[in-house]
Design an enzyme around this catalytic site. Structure first.
Site, PDB file in Angstrom:
ATOM      1  CG  ASP A  54      -2.218  -0.671   1.029  1.00  0.00           C
ATOM      2  OD1 ASP A  54      -2.483  -1.080  -0.109  1.00  0.00           O
ATOM      3  OD2 ASP A  54      -2.974  -0.808   2.004  1.00  0.00           O
ATOM      4  CD  GLU A  79      -6.095   2.960   6.056  1.00  0.00           C
ATOM      5  OE1 GLU A  79      -6.389   2.440   4.967  1.00  0.00           O
ATOM      6  OE2 GLU A  79      -6.453   2.521   7.147  1.00  0.00           O
ATOM      7  CG  ASP A 153      -8.105   2.426  -0.688  1.00  0.00           C
ATOM      8  OD1 ASP A 153      -7.047   1.803  -0.474  1.00  0.00           O
ATOM      9  OD2 ASP A 153      -9.185   2.115  -0.181  1.00  0.00           O
ATOM     10  CB  ILE A 155      -4.741  -2.628  -2.750  1.00  0.00           C
ATOM     11  CG1 ILE A 155      -3.403  -2.469  -3.485  1.00  0.00           C
ATOM     12  CG2 ILE A 155      -5.465  -3.892  -3.231  1.00  0.00           C
ATOM     13  CD1 ILE A 155      -2.376  -3.538  -3.132  1.00  0.00           C
ATOM     14  CG  ASP A 156     -11.547  -0.313  -1.348  1.00  0.00           C
ATOM     15  OD1 ASP A 156     -11.354  -0.128  -0.135  1.00  0.00           O
ATOM     16  OD2 ASP A 156     -12.676  -0.452  -1.850  1.00  0.00           O
ATOM     17  CB  THR A 158      -7.262  -5.416   2.849  1.00  0.00           C
ATOM     18  OG1 THR A 158      -7.085  -4.010   2.758  1.00  0.00           O
ATOM     19  CG2 THR A 158      -5.973  -6.070   3.268  1.00  0.00           C
ATOM     20  CG  ASP A 298     -12.413   3.467   1.384  1.00  0.00           C
ATOM     21  OD1 ASP A 298     -11.455   2.834   0.922  1.00  0.00           O
ATOM     22  OD2 ASP A 298     -12.717   3.477   2.592  1.00  0.00           O
TER      23      ASP A 298
END
Ligand SMILES: [Mg+2]
Length: 378
Positions: A54, A79, A153, A155-156, A158, A298
């Site tokens: 990420d 994030e 984001d 990689i939404d 997870t 997101d």
């Protein structure tokens, strides 16, 4: 002037390649899945590999886009912090170095000296992405980067990214789970108004090519700025009997309330970004979420795409309050520039009141009317 759009799309393609690589290359995939097996010996390091993927993707986007648009550099956020602690207790600041060798050496420090994974990742970070998309030449919207900021984001979804299968069958076009729900989400918003302006959803696992089992990505974009709306997607036709997509762990009272109206046209899928994509593609007419479990990173990108298609995303609790006070139109949309007061950490950027994503205002109104009629639905 599609320079910003092109730059962000190229960055999303590179992000998608890194995401694919971590699933395809055994040296990386073994690090990803070991995390979930709870191997205790190396637990801390292994848990952190997904975070490293990420952080790395976030830094790549920041680096590549920031190079072209220096005025955006300090306004690209996600994030994760890029300060990373490895299994040896060292703090390493993950960033893109001037050379591939430099990046590989830095990644080796984070990866406890593991050479192969570090080199694979560094090669992907420094690989040049050339977009061949003639449709972008016609995009003539001028977006002043000095007024913009970016939510990423990397990689939404997870869990599906790490454990999801690549061969899940869709139900009515919607993949209930699996790799298809893992997405790269990039959203540009106006720093002053907080409105989403440009969105990109990249599907790294759109299609698996045989016999090599290599994944092909697919991206979608939308721009809604200064009265101009443009998108790679077309507005889906208005369905007479709408479908609503929910998370399978959505509150039971909300599920029951909606089921009474929508019956079997309720569907379930993993991943907040993926459910928003389902609405943008017309596979669902609305996505309802009662909990504050999504964040600005997101929703910003998908929200911009929905706006470009004539829809939007409202704050569910605020919209319900407005609806119950008699307001029927222009319900409060989510904004992206202000942190939640009194919250700390990631929670500062949560969409705390839940949300409804839609394309047609008719569908939003139907959902609001249904929910407002039941006292404890949300
Ligand atoms: Mg996410």
């Amino acid at each position: 002037m599609a320079a910003l759009l092109k730059s962000l799309l190229a960055a999303s393609e590179k992000a998608a390649r890194i995401a694919q690589l971590c699933r395809q290359e055994e040296a990386l995939f073994s690090l990803l899945i070991e995390e979930k097996r709870g191997v205790d010996k190396n637990k801390k390091f292994l848990q952190d590999f997904k975070t490293l993927a990420d952080v790395l993707i976030q830094e790549v986007i920041k680096h590549d886009v920031g190079k072209e648009f220096p005025e955006l550099q300090d306004h690209i956020r996600g994030e994760e912090s890029n300060k990373f602690e490895n299994g040896l207790g060292e703090t390493v600041v993950v960033q893109v170095c001037p050379t591939q060798e430099g990046t590989a050496a830095l990644l080796q420090r984070v990866l406890d000296r593991k050479q192969t994974p570090a080199e694979l990742l560094a090669a992907a970070v420094h690989q040049e992405v050339v977009l061949s998309d003639p449709s972008l030449e016609d995009v003539a919207v001028v977006i002043p980067p000095e007024n913009m900021a970016v939510w990423i984001d990397p990689i939404d979804s997870t869990n599906q990214y790490i454990r999801g299968r690549g061969n899940i069958q869709p139900v009515g076009g919607i993949y209930p789970s699996g790799l298809r729900s893992a997405l790269v989400l990039i959203g540009v918003y106006d720093r002053r108004s907080g409105e989403p302006v440009l969105g990109i959803i990249n599907e790294p696992f759109f299609q698996e090519e045989l016999p090599m089992h290599r994944w092909q990505s697919k991206y979608h974009w939308g721009i809604s700025y200064g009265g101009t709306n443009l998108s790679s997607l077309s507005r889906p036709p208005l369905q007479p009997s709408p479908r609503v997509v929910l998370s399978s762990n959505e509150k039971e009272t909300l599920q029951k309330t909606l089921a009474a109206v929508y019956g079997e046209r309720l569907c379930f899928a993993s991943g907040a970004g993926y459910k928003m994509l389902c609405v943008a593609l017309g596979l669902a007419d609305a996505y309802v979420l009662s909990e504050g479990s999504t964040f600005k990173w997101d929703s910003c990108g998908p929200h911009a795409i929905l706006r470009a298609l004539g829809g939007g995303m409202v704050d569910l609790s605020e919209a319900l309050r407005a609806w119950r006070a008699g307001q029927r139109q222009q319900l409060p949309e989510l904004t992206y520039h202000q942190a939640v007061e009194g919250s700390v950490g990631a929670e500062r950027w949560a969409n705390q009141g839940g949300l409804v994503a839609y394309i047609y205002p008719e569908h939003l109104e139907a959902v609001m009317a249904t929910l407002a009629a039941v006292d404890d639905a949300v």
